[in-house]
Structures are given as C-alpha cells and as structure tokens.
Design a protein around this motif. Structure first.
Motif, PDB file in Angstrom:
ATOM      1  N   ALA A 104      35.599  45.441   2.266  1.00  0.00           N
ATOM      2  CA  ALA A 104      35.884  44.268   1.439  1.00  0.00           C
ATOM      3  C   ALA A 104      37.285  44.346   0.842  1.00  0.00           C
ATOM      4  O   ALA A 104      38.002  43.341   0.750  1.00  0.00           O
ATOM      5  N   GLN A 105      37.677  45.539   0.459  1.00  0.00           N
ATOM      6  CA  GLN A 105      39.008  45.746  -0.107  1.00  0.00           C
ATOM      7  C   GLN A 105      40.102  45.386   0.892  1.00  0.00           C
ATOM      8  O   GLN A 105      41.097  44.742   0.545  1.00  0.00           O
ATOM      9  N   VAL A 106      39.907  45.755   2.139  1.00  0.00           N
ATOM     10  CA  VAL A 106      40.894  45.446   3.182  1.00  0.00           C
ATOM     11  C   VAL A 106      41.068  43.936   3.316  1.00  0.00           C
ATOM     12  O   VAL A 106      42.189  43.422   3.423  1.00  0.00           O
ATOM     13  N   VAL A 107      39.968  43.205   3.297  1.00  0.00           N
ATOM     14  CA  VAL A 107      40.034  41.742   3.410  1.00  0.00           C
ATOM     15  C   VAL A 107      40.799  41.145   2.239  1.00  0.00           C
ATOM     16  O   VAL A 107      41.656  40.265   2.411  1.00  0.00           O
ATOM     17  N   CYS A 108      40.492  41.618   1.029  1.00  0.00           N
ATOM     18  CA  CYS A 108      41.167  41.081  -0.167  1.00  0.00           C
ATOM     19  C   CYS A 108      42.648  41.389  -0.150  1.00  0.00           C
ATOM     20  O   CYS A 108      43.478  40.526  -0.502  1.00  0.00           O
ATOM     21  N   GLN A 109      43.008  42.602   0.262  1.00  0.00           N
ATOM     22  CA  GLN A 109      44.420  42.970   0.313  1.00  0.00           C
ATOM     23  C   GLN A 109      45.156  42.142   1.360  1.00  0.00           C
ATOM     24  O   GLN A 109      46.282  41.689   1.122  1.00  0.00           O
ATOM     25  N   ARG A 110      44.539  41.932   2.498  1.00  0.00           N
ATOM     26  CA  ARG A 110      45.158  41.128   3.552  1.00  0.00           C
ATOM     27  C   ARG A 110      45.367  39.682   3.087  1.00  0.00           C
ATOM     28  O   ARG A 110      46.432  39.091   3.307  1.00  0.00           O
ATOM     29  N   THR A 111      44.355  39.129   2.452  1.00  0.00           N
ATOM     30  CA  THR A 111      44.466  37.756   1.944  1.00  0.00           C
ATOM     31  C   THR A 111      45.564  37.662   0.898  1.00  0.00           C
ATOM     32  O   THR A 111      46.352  36.707   0.884  1.00  0.00           O
ATOM     33  N   ALA A 112      45.619  38.663   0.005  1.00  0.00           N
ATOM     34  CA  ALA A 112      46.663  38.682  -1.027  1.00  0.00           C
ATOM     35  C   ALA A 112      48.052  38.752  -0.396  1.00  0.00           C
ATOM     36  O   ALA A 112      48.980  38.038  -0.815  1.00  0.00           O
ATOM     37  N   ASN A 113      48.210  39.585   0.618  1.00  0.00           N
ATOM     38  CA  ASN A 113      49.512  39.705   1.302  1.00  0.00           C
ATOM     39  C   ASN A 113      49.916  38.397   1.955  1.00  0.00           C
ATOM     40  O   ASN A 113      51.077  37.965   1.872  1.00  0.00           O
ATOM     41  N   ASP A 114      48.948  37.746   2.605  1.00  0.00           N
ATOM     42  CA  ASP A 114      49.237  36.488   3.303  1.00  0.00           C
ATOM     43  C   ASP A 114      49.674  35.384   2.344  1.00  0.00           C
ATOM     44  O   ASP A 114      50.479  34.514   2.700  1.00  0.00           O
ATOM     45  N   LEU A 115      49.160  35.427   1.117  1.00  0.00           N
ATOM     46  CA  LEU A 115      49.420  34.355   0.145  1.00  0.00           C
ATOM     47  C   LEU A 115      50.428  34.749  -0.934  1.00  0.00           C
ATOM     48  O   LEU A 115      50.657  33.999  -1.879  1.00  0.00           O
ATOM     49  N   ASP A 116      51.022  35.937  -0.798  1.00  0.00           N
ATOM     50  CA  ASP A 116      51.966  36.430  -1.804  1.00  0.00           C
ATOM     51  C   ASP A 116      51.309  36.491  -3.189  1.00  0.00           C
ATOM     52  O   ASP A 116      51.892  36.112  -4.199  1.00  0.00           O
ATOM     53  N   VAL A 117      50.062  36.954  -3.187  1.00  0.00           N
ATOM     54  CA  VAL A 117      49.308  37.116  -4.431  1.00  0.00           C
ATOM     55  C   VAL A 117      49.486  38.544  -4.942  1.00  0.00           C
ATOM     56  O   VAL A 117      49.388  39.506  -4.178  1.00  0.00           O
ATOM     57  N   THR A 118      49.745  38.681  -6.237  1.00  0.00           N
ATOM     58  CA  THR A 118      49.831  40.001  -6.853  1.00  0.00           C
ATOM     59  C   THR A 118      48.418  40.469  -7.153  1.00  0.00           C
ATOM     60  O   THR A 118      47.701  39.857  -7.951  1.00  0.00           O
ATOM     61  N   LEU A 119      48.013  41.564  -6.505  1.00  0.00           N
ATOM     62  CA  LEU A 119      46.626  42.026  -6.570  1.00  0.00           C
ATOM     63  C   LEU A 119      46.496  43.244  -7.474  1.00  0.00           C
ATOM     64  O   LEU A 119      47.239  44.220  -7.342  1.00  0.00           O
ATOM     65  N   TYR A 120      45.535  43.194  -8.385  1.00  0.00           N
ATOM     66  CA  TYR A 120      45.235  44.307  -9.280  1.00  0.00           C
ATOM     67  C   TYR A 120      43.808  44.776  -9.002  1.00  0.00           C
ATOM     68  O   TYR A 120      42.856  44.010  -9.123  1.00  0.00           O
ATOM     69  N   GLN A 121      43.673  46.050  -8.645  1.00  0.00           N
ATOM     70  CA  GLN A 121      42.372  46.586  -8.259  1.00  0.00           C
ATOM     71  C   GLN A 121      41.890  47.607  -9.279  1.00  0.00           C
ATOM     72  O   GLN A 121      42.644  48.491  -9.707  1.00  0.00           O
ATOM     73  N   ALA A 122      40.606  47.499  -9.646  1.00  0.00           N
ATOM     74  CA  ALA A 122      40.003  48.463 -10.571  1.00  0.00           C
ATOM     75  C   ALA A 122      40.051  49.868  -9.981  1.00  0.00           C
ATOM     76  O   ALA A 122      39.900  50.064  -8.777  1.00  0.00           O
ATOM     77  N   ASP A 123      40.273  50.833 -10.866  1.00  0.00           N
ATOM     78  CA  ASP A 123      40.359  52.259 -10.528  1.00  0.00           C
ATOM     79  C   ASP A 123      41.608  52.604  -9.723  1.00  0.00           C
ATOM     80  O   ASP A 123      41.777  53.745  -9.299  1.00  0.00           O
TER      81      ASP A 123
END
Length: 412
Positions: free
Chosen positions: A200-219
């Motif tokens: 699931a993390q890989v999908v979220c990171q890929r989506t964030a990269n595609d949309l130029d979204v700054t992603l903050y992940q717990a831990d």
C-alpha cells in the motif's frame, strides 16, 4: 423534518454508481461552495472518525470554526454535519435540503437523481459555506478516487489505514484498495498517511510522485509512541489521549501532523498547552466509548477494526477484568469471519450474538452456531443489574447496532 428524511431515505439504494460527473455538475449548479474554504480530506479503512475527532479538538482549541462531515451517524442524521461538534439544526437542514431539491430539478436535465450520500454531501458543503467556517474536515464515504466527496480539492489528504473492506467496490488486493484511497491526493498539495503495509505504501508514494504531492508517512516523518510525539514541526512529551486504546496513538499522530502542517502552511502559531488539552479531552461517540461504568460501545464493523478491539479487551483481561462481548452485525458484512476471530483470540471470553432493528441485521438462521440473545435490551439490563466491579461488557459490530444500543442506554 420528517418529509426531508423520507426524501433522503428514498435515495438510499442509489449509492454505488461509478463516476463523479453527476456530483460535479451538482456542486457547479450550487456555485461550488466547496471552493470557499480549505479542506482536510480523510479516508481509510478504519480510524477516520477518531482521527477527525482529534483534529476537531486541536483546531477548536486554537480558535478555529471547524466544519465536520462524517458518516454514518450514531444518534441523528444531523450528527453527520457539525460545526465545532454542534450538529446542524432542523431549520438549517430543512432549508438547505429544499435548496438542493430545487437545484436537482436543473440537474435532472442532464443527469440522474442524486443518491442519499450525495444529497447529504452537498447539504454539508452548502452549510459550511453559509456558516463561513475556517476549514472543513471531510470524511470519505467509501474508498476515495470515485467517492462522492472527491469533487473537492483537499489542501491536505489523509489516509488513516488500508485494509480489506468493501472489496466489491474497491477491489480485493491491498494495492487496488490503496489506489482508491490515494485517489483523493490532489496535485501540488500535501498528504499524511499511516504506517501502511509495503504494497500500500508503494502505491501511495507512486501516486504522490505522479501528482507532485508532498507525502508525510507515520514512523518515518513523524511518530507518536508512549505519549511522545515527534516530527520536524514540534516535539512533545507526556501527552495523554481522551480516547482509550493503545492504537489511538496512531490516530492522534495523523491528526497532530495534519494539524501542524495546516497551521504551518498558513504561518499560524500553535500553543503547546492547547494541544495537550485538546488531545486529552477528545471523545468520539461509539468508538471504544465507555457509555457506562461497565459497558463499552465500539463500532468494530470489519475485521481490521475488530483486531484493535481485541487488543484492548486483552489489555483489560491482563488488568484483572472479566469481559463479555455482545455482537450485532449486518448480513452483508463478513460477520462469520469476525465471530471466528473473536472466538480464536478471546477463547475464554463469553460471546453473545444478537439481532437488532435495522432491516439487514443478522437473524436466527445466521446465528445458529453461537449463543444467541433474543433481546439485546433485556441482556444489557440484566448485565447492568448484576455487574461487579471487574465485569465489563463490550458491545460491538455494526455502527447501526451501536447507534441503537447507544440511544437505548442514553434514555434509561
């Protein structure tokens, strides 16, 4: 109000239809109220309500006027649309519903009629504009990408968890479900996510990269462990939470990170003592709620949520308590898997199953393999009358069941 509720309920069967064209047209006809305030858009398999509750208290403690849209309701349909925790009034609800009815006449020229959830969503979006809120905490209905609420642009998108639920709509794999959840990410904005499974993390990171979204992940970018919250924005020790359960630290971490990001992006100062008070006083109806001295209500309506409840019950057993469980669910849920989980992981805990007034609740033939209770009201009354100091009853399952039980307990 009765006529409005009847109108809304007549649309319940129209929820699961693909595409956002109808909803986009509806908000356009209403003048795009969702564009008049910043939004924190929240999705996730579980934890959405608790995370929103923490954020609500954090923002209110800093003087913000906060619109909150959540579902389902526990007491009244009005509870889905709140400002600073206060539900919309009958008068405002009826007036705005009538405004939406008029808009729908124009919508029908090009699209189908709106569903129950779509109607509630546009009523909420209108109400928040009218009330001139400072921000809105908006909970997704199901999934994200194709969810009714995804006509908005969230300044911050938040994913509380990703597990298997609503597979008929979202897909069977965690990757498919993650793609739906990450569908609320918006170009150039920020997103806050929990510590998800690797796929699931890989999908979220890929989506964030595609949309130029700054992603903050717990831990990774922030954490909350044993009362200590740490991120690049603030470091706080000895925090106490108003919601019980060790897992609530995960929800509080997401809420606190999103709150701090929102305030930081606007150059606003945060008060550490206000943060402490807000977290300590947070409450959320029907989510591990101690409704009496001996009775907890918890809407653990799917297996991932039930796992968290079991962890808490096990903690109570270790503390010397003697718990019992009263379970009520809907037929469309994996109630068999949930009951099996309860018997496997709490083998020495008495488990009772029951039906309730909702039309899709379990009946006798569904419950033949378990200790059935014919009347949950009589069962609860008998338990309360005889409960000793260390006796606990956990009422769990469908949120519709929790709503009924809560209403009954508050009245007596």
């Amino acid at each position: 109000m009765f006529e409005v509720e009847e109108w809304l309920h007549s649309r319940i069967g129209l929820n699961f239809r693909s595409g956002l064209g109808r909803m986009q047209r509806a908000v356009n006809l209403l003048g795009n109220p969702e564009q008049t305030y910043p939004i924190i858009h929240v999705t996730g398999t579980n934890g959405k309500g608790s995370t929103i509750a923490f954020m609500r208290e954090l923002f209110v403690s800093h003087g913000k006027k906060v619109g909150i849209f959540t579902s389902p309701h526990i007491v009244s349909i009005h509870d889905r649309i709140c400002i600073n925790g206060q539900p919309i009034s009958d008068a405002d609800f009826i007036r705005l519903a009538n405004q939406v009815k008029k808009m729908e006449q124009r919508l029908l020229e090009t699209h189908d009629q709106l569903s129950f959830f779509e109607l509630l969503t546009v009523i909420a979006l209108l109400y928040f504009k009218e009330q001139e809120v400072d921000l809105v905490l908006l909970e997704v209905g199901i999934g994200g990408l194709l969810d009714t609420t995804n006509v908005v642009t969230g300044e911050i998108s938040l994913i509380t968890s990703i597990g298997r639920d609503h597979q008929e709509t979202l897909g069977n794999s965690l990757e498919e479900i993650a793609e739906q959840k990450a569908g609320i990410f918006k170009p150039g904005k920020s997103a806050v996510i929990s510590n998800l499974t690797p796929e699931a993390q890989v999908v979220c990171q890929r989506t964030a990269n595609d949309l130029d979204v700054t992603l903050y992940q717990a831990d990774r970018d922030f954490s909350f462990k044993s009362g200590h919250f740490s991120s690049s924005l603030v470091d706080l020790n000895q925090l106490k939470l108003g919601l019980e359960g060790a897992y609530q630290e995960e929800n509080a971490a997401l809420a606190l990170q999103a709150f701090l990001l929102f305030m930081n992006q606007r150059g606003e100062v945060v008060n550490q003592e206000a943060i402490r008070r807000a977290l300590k006083t947070t409450n959320w109806a029907g989510r591990l709620e101690a409704i009496t001295e001996h009775i907890y209500l918890d809407g653990a309506h799917n297996l991932p949520a039930l796992e968290r409840l079991v962890e808490f019950v096990q903690e109570k057993i270790q503390q010397g308590y003697h718990p019992q469980i009263l379970f009520g669910a809907l037929k469309r849920k994996d109630y068999s898997g949930m009951l099996t989980y309860l018997t496997d992981y709490l083998p020495d805990t008495a488990l009772y199953v029951t039906s309730f007034d909702y039309q899709d609740s379990l009946d006798d033939q569904d419950l033949s393999d378990y200790h059935r209770v014919s009347s949950y009201r009589d069962f609860i009354d008998d338990f309360e009358a005889s409960a000793g100091e260390k006796n606990l009853l956990f009422v769990t399952g469908s949120l519709y069941f929790i709503s009924e039980v809560r209403a009954y307990l508050i009245k007596i």
